[in-house]
Motif scaffolding. Sequence first.
Motif, mmCIF file in Angstrom:
data_model
loop_
_atom_site.group_PDB
_atom_site.id
_atom_site.type_symbol
_atom_site.label_atom_id
_atom_site.label_comp_id
_atom_site.label_asym_id
_atom_site.label_seq_id
_atom_site.Cartn_x
_atom_site.Cartn_y
_atom_site.Cartn_z
ATOM 1 N N GLY A 89 0.832 -1.190 0.000
ATOM 2 C CA GLY A 89 0.000 0.000 0.000
ATOM 3 C C GLY A 89 0.868 1.242 0.000
ATOM 4 N N PHE A 90 0.273 2.358 -0.314
ATOM 5 C CA PHE A 90 0.989 3.629 -0.377
ATOM 6 C C PHE A 90 0.240 4.684 0.435
ATOM 7 C CE2 PHE A 90 1.802 1.305 -4.279
ATOM 8 C CZ PHE A 90 3.169 1.427 -4.467
ATOM 9 N N VAL A 91 0.994 5.506 1.153
ATOM 10 C CA VAL A 91 0.413 6.641 1.864
ATOM 11 C C VAL A 91 1.284 7.853 1.567
ATOM 12 C CG1 VAL A 91 -0.184 7.628 4.116
ATOM 13 C CG2 VAL A 91 -0.488 5.174 3.725
ATOM 14 N N ASP A 92 0.665 8.988 1.251
ATOM 15 C CA ASP A 92 1.428 10.229 1.097
ATOM 16 C C ASP A 92 1.627 10.829 2.481
ATOM 17 O OD1 ASP A 92 1.441 9.805 -1.595
ATOM 18 O OD2 ASP A 92 0.025 11.401 -2.102
ATOM 19 N N GLY A 93 2.814 11.343 2.736
ATOM 20 C CA GLY A 93 3.208 11.727 4.078
ATOM 21 C C GLY A 93 2.430 12.847 4.722
ATOM 22 N N ASP A 94 1.652 13.605 3.937
ATOM 23 C CA ASP A 94 0.843 14.668 4.534
ATOM 24 C C ASP A 94 -0.600 14.227 4.771
ATOM 25 O OD1 ASP A 94 0.501 14.496 1.815
ATOM 26 O OD2 ASP A 94 0.403 16.653 1.452
ATOM 27 N N ASP A 95 -0.904 12.959 4.443
ATOM 28 C CA ASP A 95 -2.234 12.400 4.689
ATOM 29 C C ASP A 95 -2.188 11.462 5.888
ATOM 30 O OD1 ASP A 95 -3.078 13.724 2.361
ATOM 31 O OD2 ASP A 95 -2.627 11.989 1.098
ATOM 32 N N TRP A 96 -3.319 10.849 6.231
ATOM 33 C CA TRP A 96 -3.307 9.829 7.277
ATOM 34 C C TRP A 96 -4.422 8.818 7.027
ATOM 35 C CZ3 TRP A 96 -5.744 14.466 7.950
ATOM 36 C CH2 TRP A 96 -6.971 14.490 8.584
ATOM 37 N N VAL A 97 -4.355 7.678 7.704
ATOM 38 C CA VAL A 97 -5.296 6.583 7.449
ATOM 39 C C VAL A 97 -6.046 6.214 8.724
ATOM 40 C CG1 VAL A 97 -3.990 5.659 5.509
ATOM 41 C CG2 VAL A 97 -3.458 4.864 7.810
ATOM 42 N N GLU A 98 -7.225 5.619 8.532
ATOM 43 C CA GLU A 98 -8.046 5.176 9.654
ATOM 44 C C GLU A 98 -7.504 3.858 10.214
ATOM 45 O OE1 GLU A 98 -10.504 6.922 11.051
ATOM 46 O OE2 GLU A 98 -10.086 8.523 9.603
ATOM 47 N N PRO A 99 -7.732 3.573 11.495
ATOM 48 C CA PRO A 99 -7.112 2.409 12.158
ATOM 49 C C PRO A 99 -7.387 1.059 11.495
ATOM 50 C CG PRO A 99 -8.080 3.884 13.785
ATOM 51 C CD PRO A 99 -8.502 4.398 12.451
ATOM 52 N N ASP A 100 -8.546 0.876 10.884
ATOM 53 C CA ASP A 100 -8.906 -0.427 10.311
ATOM 54 C C ASP A 100 -8.593 -0.547 8.823
ATOM 55 O OD1 ASP A 100 -9.860 -1.470 12.691
ATOM 56 O OD2 ASP A 100 -11.885 -0.703 12.377
ATOM 57 N N MET A 101 -7.928 0.434 8.231
ATOM 58 C CA MET A 101 -7.763 0.445 6.779
ATOM 59 C C MET A 101 -7.124 -0.834 6.244
ATOM 60 S SD MET A 101 -6.051 3.269 4.261
ATOM 61 C CE MET A 101 -5.659 2.902 2.549
ATOM 62 N N TYR A 102 -5.948 -1.178 6.739
ATOM 63 C CA TYR A 102 -5.233 -2.300 6.131
ATOM 64 C C TYR A 102 -5.793 -3.656 6.549
ATOM 65 C CZ TYR A 102 -2.209 1.066 3.992
ATOM 66 O OH TYR A 102 -1.757 2.104 3.224
ATOM 67 N N ARG A 103 -6.360 -3.749 7.741
ATOM 68 C CA ARG A 103 -7.035 -5.008 8.098
ATOM 69 C C ARG A 103 -8.238 -5.235 7.196
ATOM 70 N NH1 ARG A 103 -6.915 -8.847 11.461
ATOM 71 N NH2 ARG A 103 -5.351 -7.904 12.826
ATOM 72 N N ALA A 104 -9.038 -4.199 6.983
ATOM 73 C CA ALA A 104 -10.235 -4.333 6.149
ATOM 74 C C ALA A 104 -9.875 -4.683 4.712
ATOM 75 C CB ALA A 104 -11.049 -3.045 6.195
ATOM 76 N N MET A 105 -8.861 -4.032 4.176
ATOM 77 C CA MET A 105 -8.502 -4.252 2.775
ATOM 78 C C MET A 105 -7.839 -5.612 2.570
ATOM 79 S SD MET A 105 -7.258 -0.388 1.792
ATOM 80 C CE MET A 105 -7.597 -0.328 0.056
ATOM 81 N N TYR A 106 -6.955 -5.981 3.488
ATOM 82 C CA TYR A 106 -6.314 -7.294 3.392
ATOM 83 C C TYR A 106 -7.338 -8.416 3.535
ATOM 84 C CZ TYR A 106 -4.081 -11.491 5.207
ATOM 85 O OH TYR A 106 -3.728 -12.796 5.448
ATOM 86 N N VAL A 200 -11.825 -5.901 -5.073
ATOM 87 C CA VAL A 200 -12.894 -5.720 -4.092
ATOM 88 C C VAL A 200 -12.930 -4.240 -3.700
ATOM 89 C CG1 VAL A 200 -11.385 -6.370 -2.155
ATOM 90 C CG2 VAL A 200 -13.875 -6.476 -1.897
ATOM 91 N N TYR A 201 -14.132 -3.666 -3.767
ATOM 92 C CA TYR A 201 -14.300 -2.250 -3.462
ATOM 93 C C TYR A 201 -15.003 -2.087 -2.126
ATOM 94 C CZ TYR A 201 -16.112 2.502 -3.528
ATOM 95 O OH TYR A 201 -16.424 3.798 -3.184
ATOM 96 N N LEU A 202 -14.412 -1.286 -1.250
ATOM 97 C CA LEU A 202 -14.964 -1.005 0.075
ATOM 98 C C LEU A 202 -15.407 0.456 0.101
ATOM 99 C CD1 LEU A 202 -12.166 -2.709 2.216
ATOM 100 C CD2 LEU A 202 -14.283 -3.740 1.348
ATOM 101 N N ASP A 203 -16.700 0.679 0.217
ATOM 102 C CA ASP A 203 -17.213 2.048 0.193
ATOM 103 C C ASP A 203 -17.173 2.657 1.598
ATOM 104 O OD1 ASP A 203 -18.213 4.146 -1.457
ATOM 105 O OD2 ASP A 203 -20.139 3.918 -0.446
ATOM 106 N N THR A 204 -15.988 2.601 2.173
ATOM 107 C CA THR A 204 -15.726 3.199 3.486
ATOM 108 C C THR A 204 -14.503 4.098 3.335
ATOM 109 O OG1 THR A 204 -16.589 1.254 4.618
ATOM 110 C CG2 THR A 204 -15.190 2.733 5.903
ATOM 111 N N ALA A 205 -14.574 5.296 3.897
ATOM 112 C CA ALA A 205 -13.481 6.261 3.754
ATOM 113 C C ALA A 205 -12.377 5.967 4.772
ATOM 114 C CB ALA A 205 -14.009 7.677 3.913
ATOM 115 N N TYR A 206 -11.503 5.035 4.415
ATOM 116 C CA TYR A 206 -10.399 4.670 5.305
ATOM 117 C C TYR A 206 -9.201 5.606 5.171
ATOM 118 C CZ TYR A 206 -12.658 0.162 6.235
ATOM 119 O OH TYR A 206 -13.531 -0.821 6.628
ATOM 120 N N TYR A 207 -9.161 6.360 4.077
ATOM 121 C CA TYR A 207 -8.009 7.230 3.810
ATOM 122 C C TYR A 207 -8.433 8.689 3.920
ATOM 123 C CZ TYR A 207 -3.611 8.719 1.614
ATOM 124 O OH TYR A 207 -2.375 9.288 1.368
ATOM 125 N N ASN A 208 -7.592 9.508 4.553
ATOM 126 C CA ASN A 208 -7.842 10.939 4.716
ATOM 127 C C ASN A 208 -6.898 11.723 3.810
ATOM 128 O OD1 ASN A 208 -9.785 11.046 7.195
ATOM 129 N ND2 ASN A 208 -8.172 9.616 7.785
#
Length: 343
Positions: A89-106, A200-208
């Motif tokens: 996965g990739f994250v840009d350093g000025d953004d942030w992610v929700e706690p369940d993002m990678y568990r949900a996606m994996y 698989v598409y998750l319609d939850t906003a895990y990324y900010n």
Amino acid sequence: MDREALVTVIVAIYNIEEYLPRCVESILAQTYQNLEIILVDDGSVDASGQICDDYANADKRIRVIHKKNGGLSDARNAGLDVAAGDYIGFVDGDDWVEPDMYRAMYTACEREKAQVAACRYKQITRSGIIDASTANSVSLSKAEALEIYVCGNEKCLIYNSVWSKLFQAGLIRGMRFPVGKNSEDIMFTTKAFCKMDRLVYLDTAYYNYVLDREGSIMNEKAGERRLKDEIPFWREQIAYIKGAGMPGLSDKAAYHFYRRMLFYYIDFMEQKQTRMFAREIVKQLRQDKKLGEIRRIYQADYVAAGDKVRMKFALAWPEAYYYIVKLYDRFVIPLRIGRAAHG
């Protein structure tokens, strides 16, 4: 019992000392703990590099790459060169992610035997947070996902951005981002999608996603970026999809590209200093018309009648087209909204 997969998260960092702790803390706080976190310091001249080192000393899952400044693509490539994860996965350093993002996606990838998971994201703006997620999820075949990706779908917002996705490592092995370019995600995502079997598409906003940070790439020289990077990438996408054996989808990509070009034209006409770019848009469209490409694409039955009229008008009388669009936006749309509100 099968072992939990290792998920690599690559974070590109350049002079973002103010935002970096929030980003890294959000990854460390993931409910999925089997992570490899690669912080790529792309030649920062502020305290970003030291912040990276401090986090690496505190958590063994973090490794830091300090490199000469080469841009976002080059930083991500440096991370890909050493990534050991089963998923990336990739994250840009000025953004942030929700706690369940990678568990949900994996978990979704494993459950659906998908090579890619994609999620919705929150847009963080100075005026507030935009989040239209529904918490639904859907498993899509390659053909279904590509159709949505190219043509758009309000229920499944599958964008170019790699940071809203989790990729099976084998799918993107050997792939690289084009160095020295912006809008680099367009072709990376297109190539990955053309290789995958299922998404698989998750319609939850895990990324900010921080939309309007001062000094971010999106705020700098939008005209040049669109002309030099975005438009050539969109054209490359059309050709790549055709070369991958999907000529029908390639034509749909061309149709949506031409619709996008008209939106670009209107944007560029808004300010005097960007009207030179508007003229370039018209020039390119007229060249494509001369080659017969626009006529061929616009003969398809999926092309809206209104789009045919708009393209014809824009090619013949571009400035008049601009003023008509502005009048329509100013008077007709508010009238329609008012009527709809009153039943």
